[in-house]
Design a protein around this motif. Sequence first.
Motif, mmCIF file in Angstrom:
data_model
loop_
_atom_site.group_PDB
_atom_site.id
_atom_site.type_symbol
_atom_site.label_atom_id
_atom_site.label_comp_id
_atom_site.label_asym_id
_atom_site.label_seq_id
_atom_site.Cartn_x
_atom_site.Cartn_y
_atom_site.Cartn_z
ATOM 1 N N ALA A 78 25.734 29.843 42.043
ATOM 2 C CA ALA A 78 26.574 28.947 42.834
ATOM 3 C C ALA A 78 28.043 29.086 42.443
ATOM 4 C CB ALA A 78 26.101 27.504 42.654
ATOM 5 N N PHE A 79 28.318 29.208 41.150
ATOM 6 C CA PHE A 79 29.696 29.354 40.689
ATOM 7 C C PHE A 79 30.305 30.655 41.205
ATOM 8 C CE2 PHE A 79 32.895 30.432 37.393
ATOM 9 C CZ PHE A 79 33.707 29.316 37.540
ATOM 10 N N LYS A 80 29.516 31.715 41.253
ATOM 11 C CA LYS A 80 29.986 33.001 41.779
ATOM 12 C C LYS A 80 30.431 32.847 43.230
ATOM 13 C CE LYS A 80 29.879 37.275 43.524
ATOM 14 N NZ LYS A 80 31.028 38.193 43.452
ATOM 15 N N PHE A 81 29.595 32.243 44.077
ATOM 16 C CA PHE A 81 29.931 32.126 45.492
ATOM 17 C C PHE A 81 31.029 31.096 45.724
ATOM 18 C CE2 PHE A 81 25.719 34.094 45.807
ATOM 19 C CZ PHE A 81 25.987 35.086 46.747
ATOM 20 N N ILE A 82 31.098 30.074 44.890
ATOM 21 C CA ILE A 82 32.191 29.107 45.016
ATOM 22 C C ILE A 82 33.526 29.778 44.714
ATOM 23 C CG2 ILE A 82 33.195 27.053 43.955
ATOM 24 C CD1 ILE A 82 30.368 25.956 43.639
ATOM 25 N N LYS B 60 38.864 33.527 48.973
ATOM 26 C CA LYS B 60 39.054 33.875 50.374
ATOM 27 C C LYS B 60 39.818 32.792 51.120
ATOM 28 C CE LYS B 60 34.964 36.828 50.797
ATOM 29 N NZ LYS B 60 33.646 37.041 51.468
ATOM 30 N N ALA B 61 39.613 31.539 50.725
ATOM 31 C CA ALA B 61 40.320 30.441 51.385
ATOM 32 C C ALA B 61 41.732 30.250 50.862
ATOM 33 C CB ALA B 61 39.517 29.148 51.226
ATOM 34 N N GLY B 62 42.102 31.013 49.852
ATOM 35 C CA GLY B 62 43.440 30.898 49.293
ATOM 36 C C GLY B 62 43.624 29.709 48.373
ATOM 37 N N LYS B 63 42.534 29.080 47.980
ATOM 38 C CA LYS B 63 42.614 27.915 47.091
ATOM 39 C C LYS B 63 42.658 28.305 45.619
ATOM 40 C CE LYS B 63 42.193 25.030 50.549
ATOM 41 N NZ LYS B 63 43.317 24.136 50.963
ATOM 42 N N MET B 64 42.353 29.557 45.303
ATOM 43 C CA MET B 64 42.353 30.025 43.922
ATOM 44 C C MET B 64 42.926 31.427 43.877
ATOM 45 S SD MET B 64 39.140 30.136 41.216
ATOM 46 C CE MET B 64 38.327 31.537 41.977
ATOM 47 N N LYS B 65 43.681 31.715 42.820
ATOM 48 C CA LYS B 65 44.288 33.029 42.683
ATOM 49 C C LYS B 65 43.210 34.100 42.527
ATOM 50 C CE LYS B 65 48.548 31.335 40.533
ATOM 51 N NZ LYS B 65 49.434 31.421 39.343
ATOM 52 N N GLY B 66 43.507 35.280 43.012
ATOM 53 C CA GLY B 66 42.541 36.360 42.992
ATOM 54 C C GLY B 66 42.223 36.883 41.614
ATOM 55 N N ASP B 67 43.106 36.617 40.629
ATOM 56 C CA ASP B 67 42.851 37.120 39.279
ATOM 57 C C ASP B 67 42.070 36.144 38.410
ATOM 58 O OD1 ASP B 67 44.822 35.229 39.126
ATOM 59 O OD2 ASP B 67 46.122 36.354 37.767
ATOM 60 N N LYS B 68 41.685 35.018 38.965
ATOM 61 C CA LYS B 68 40.903 34.041 38.209
ATOM 62 C C LYS B 68 39.433 34.469 38.177
ATOM 63 C CE LYS B 68 44.085 30.937 37.217
ATOM 64 N NZ LYS B 68 44.474 30.643 35.828
ATOM 65 N N PHE C 29 34.165 37.960 35.749
ATOM 66 C CA PHE C 29 32.886 37.344 36.099
ATOM 67 C C PHE C 29 32.504 37.682 37.527
ATOM 68 C CE2 PHE C 29 30.893 33.723 38.303
ATOM 69 C CZ PHE C 29 29.667 33.720 37.659
ATOM 70 N N ARG C 30 33.441 37.630 38.438
ATOM 71 C CA ARG C 30 33.127 37.886 39.843
ATOM 72 C C ARG C 30 32.714 39.328 40.078
ATOM 73 N NH1 ARG C 30 38.639 36.345 41.543
ATOM 74 N NH2 ARG C 30 38.150 37.587 43.414
ATOM 75 N N ASN C 31 33.311 40.260 39.327
ATOM 76 C CA ASN C 31 32.970 41.666 39.521
ATOM 77 C C ASN C 31 31.654 42.041 38.837
ATOM 78 O OD1 ASN C 31 35.248 42.141 41.032
ATOM 79 N ND2 ASN C 31 36.487 42.782 39.279
ATOM 80 N N ALA D 177 29.334 52.816 37.400
ATOM 81 C CA ALA D 177 30.343 51.903 36.833
ATOM 82 C C ALA D 177 30.670 50.787 37.789
ATOM 83 C CB ALA D 177 31.602 52.685 36.465
ATOM 84 N N ASN D 178 30.819 51.137 39.097
ATOM 85 C CA ASN D 178 31.112 50.103 40.079
ATOM 86 C C ASN D 178 29.968 49.117 40.209
ATOM 87 O OD1 ASN D 178 33.604 51.247 40.639
ATOM 88 N ND2 ASN D 178 32.814 52.533 42.312
ATOM 89 N N LYS D 179 28.729 49.638 40.101
ATOM 90 C CA LYS D 179 27.556 48.765 40.197
ATOM 91 C C LYS D 179 27.516 47.766 39.075
ATOM 92 C CE LYS D 179 22.539 48.900 40.580
ATOM 93 N NZ LYS D 179 21.345 49.754 40.600
ATOM 94 N N GLU D 180 27.979 48.162 37.872
ATOM 95 C CA GLU D 180 27.958 47.253 36.734
ATOM 96 C C GLU D 180 29.131 46.295 36.737
ATOM 97 O OE1 GLU D 180 25.733 46.771 34.652
ATOM 98 O OE2 GLU D 180 24.383 48.406 35.145
ATOM 99 N N GLY D 181 30.021 46.415 37.722
ATOM 100 C CA GLY D 181 31.093 45.423 37.809
ATOM 101 C C GLY D 181 32.381 45.858 37.173
ATOM 102 N N PHE D 182 32.580 47.168 36.887
ATOM 103 C CA PHE D 182 33.836 47.604 36.297
ATOM 104 C C PHE D 182 34.922 47.639 37.377
ATOM 105 C CE2 PHE D 182 30.933 50.182 33.409
ATOM 106 C CZ PHE D 182 30.787 49.116 32.568
ATOM 107 N N THR D 183 36.161 47.584 36.964
ATOM 108 C CA THR D 183 37.285 47.633 37.898
ATOM 109 C C THR D 183 37.611 49.074 38.235
ATOM 110 O OG1 THR D 183 38.892 47.702 36.117
ATOM 111 C CG2 THR D 183 38.189 45.529 36.852
#
Length: 729
Positions: free
Chosen positions: A342-346, A352-360, A364-366, A649-655
């Motif tokens: 739930a935290f991931k999708f929130i 996406k809604a612009g309520k939180m900066k993209g670097d936050k 974890f998200r990746n 690497a991308n599958k494991e969430g690396f940048t």
Amino acid sequence: MLGSLSKAALLLLAVALPTVSAENIISSTSLNPCQDESSFSATLFNVAFTPANKSLGFEITGVSSISGNVNAELELLVYGYSALKENLDPCSNKDLEGMCPMNAGNLNIKSNLDISDDVLNSIPGIAYTVPDLDATVRIKIFSADSKAQLACVEAELSNGHSVYQKAVGWTTAVIAGLGLFASAITSGLGHSNTAAHVAANAMSLFGYFQAQAFAGMMAVPLPPIVSSWTQNFQWSMGIIRVGFLQKMATWYQRATGGTPTTYLSTLSTTSIEVQKRSLALNPRALQRLVARDTTTTAANRVVLHGIERVGFRAHMETTNIFFTGYCFFIIFVLLVVIGVVAFKFICEGLVKAGKMKGDKFVDFRNGWRTVLKGILFRIILIGFPQMMVLCFWELTKRDSAGEVVLAIFTLITMLCILGWASSKVIRIAQRSITMHKNPAYILYSDPVSLNKWGFLYVQFKAAAYYFIVPILGYILIKAMFIGLAQGSGTAQAIALVLIEAGLLIGVSVMRPYMDKKTNGFNIAICACNFLSAIFLLVFSDVFNQPGIVTGVMGVVFFVYNAVFAFVLLLMVLISSGFAVFTKNPDTRYQPMRDDRGSFIKSQTQLTTELDALGATARGEGKGTHPRTGIDDDDDAFSANSAEQQRQMANKEGFTEHYQPAPPRSPVANNFNNQHDSMSSMGQPPSYYGRTSPAPSNGGYGRTASLRSEGQYRAANNSSPWQRGAGYDH
């Protein structure tokens, strides 16, 4: 008799915390034998003195085999001290005319007496408010002719106040949970140093709570205040009463061939006693009272001790204890998984809604799947003490075939998971030592290893990465004694002293934790647990000490543990608050001397002299030495294409800054191609003023195996990684 309770009140005056009650009352609910083969036994005993209406009501149902004239001796014990002793002659006391002479047979007495103002005024008010009043009335019956002791019974007095409060349990649980939650949030924000400290302290605090619960689960006769205090922490063992869960446990047990106990539903006809230090039966006599491997007489009297005592005080049938603990562990796992997803999708929705900066929470998200795996491993570690004790205990009780299967499956699964995880950490660290002369290099530079296995080693310094193995062994051995040795409290107490002493010595000598403060925090907990083990050994009566010693030590046990728990809770609460509400909480902690901060990916501020090399280790920059494949089960990498490794690497969430490794030859070809591999290597990188030409391909440019790389480093430079807390001490 009741007037002498003032002596008990004086012993607890300094530590008693009076509570407000709508009505003062002193009562007793069990009449227990205190000698072998007593000629009188009670199956039901209820006595209540209510000063508000000046009444003493009592109901007694029992069986007597005594006939003829008798004499009686009444003794009042207050915290083990004999406060009153009086001889009674039934033939000369008109209030006891029914006992002159006594007749064998069933005994049924139900009455309500009026108490005079003189007796009422002789009882001090504090006697109604001292928590867990340890007062016992003991009556011995002698033959008037032969003077032989025919029977001995005792009744324990209670004023209804106790240090066992649901608010205490909820408070400790919430603060421990806040510590773990704060560490997760802080880690997601990039403050890895702070997150490691808060998580280490929160886990140690949780371990202390479980140690207190273990003390209450031991089959040692505990003073009332000790039994009540340790009951506050049984939530950490999953022993929490929920109505529908108890019904489910009873249904499952019956459906799988078991027979549930009915103690709670038969309290009106059965005398239930929780084992306390005032039970003066010797071990052989106690065994004669045993039924269902605990304690039951043929006359509807039950004595519960150890884990069953804990379950009964939590208002649970003793046959439901294992299933309840198991269900709460599963529920906890499911809630955490749902919370992480739930935290991931929130977070994604807020970005996406612009309520939180993209670097936050970008890491974890990746790589949230890898983070979730690490969280699940951590939950298994948290639940390891709980499930080991309950599973071992279930193997001795065998409540039903289905529950035995669950216990065996859980034991094997958790041992295999944590054993595998520990072996992975050791193998990764040893590989890092071979390649870089420092275990911290790979343990902290590879995001997959850190997120998945970091729960086992981040709290320790680099050289003590293996210390999780002794910790798991300590928990396992301790759980085996508590779960399997419920028939001998003395054996449990002696074993616990040795186990706690071993851990205290090991932690004090090796100091394996990440810094001085964390070492001090854990050494203090180990010392407190060792002191508690000594107290439990005394409570087992192995020294045959006077009762007053046991009574006073019970009060001391409660006082020092309550103060210590309060201090630990305050420290964790403050550190959690700073971690969440401070803009840069890492300033409160000095960098780790093992230079882990230079290796950890996405560190916001690098202050050590290994910053550039840390960036290289993390894979930040084009053409750098890769970290993909570190967590693979095989020691050698297959000759995958660069594109395949980039997809992994991308599958494991690396940048996108994390570059894949060039293909390397298998270990099997290492010795045949050693010359070619060495000739294809670029010059080693420059460290601290040494200059070396850069490789033509922008990276190391080596295709040798890990073993060849380690041999090259050992032969051509003294590695700068051999520094820091991992090797300084």
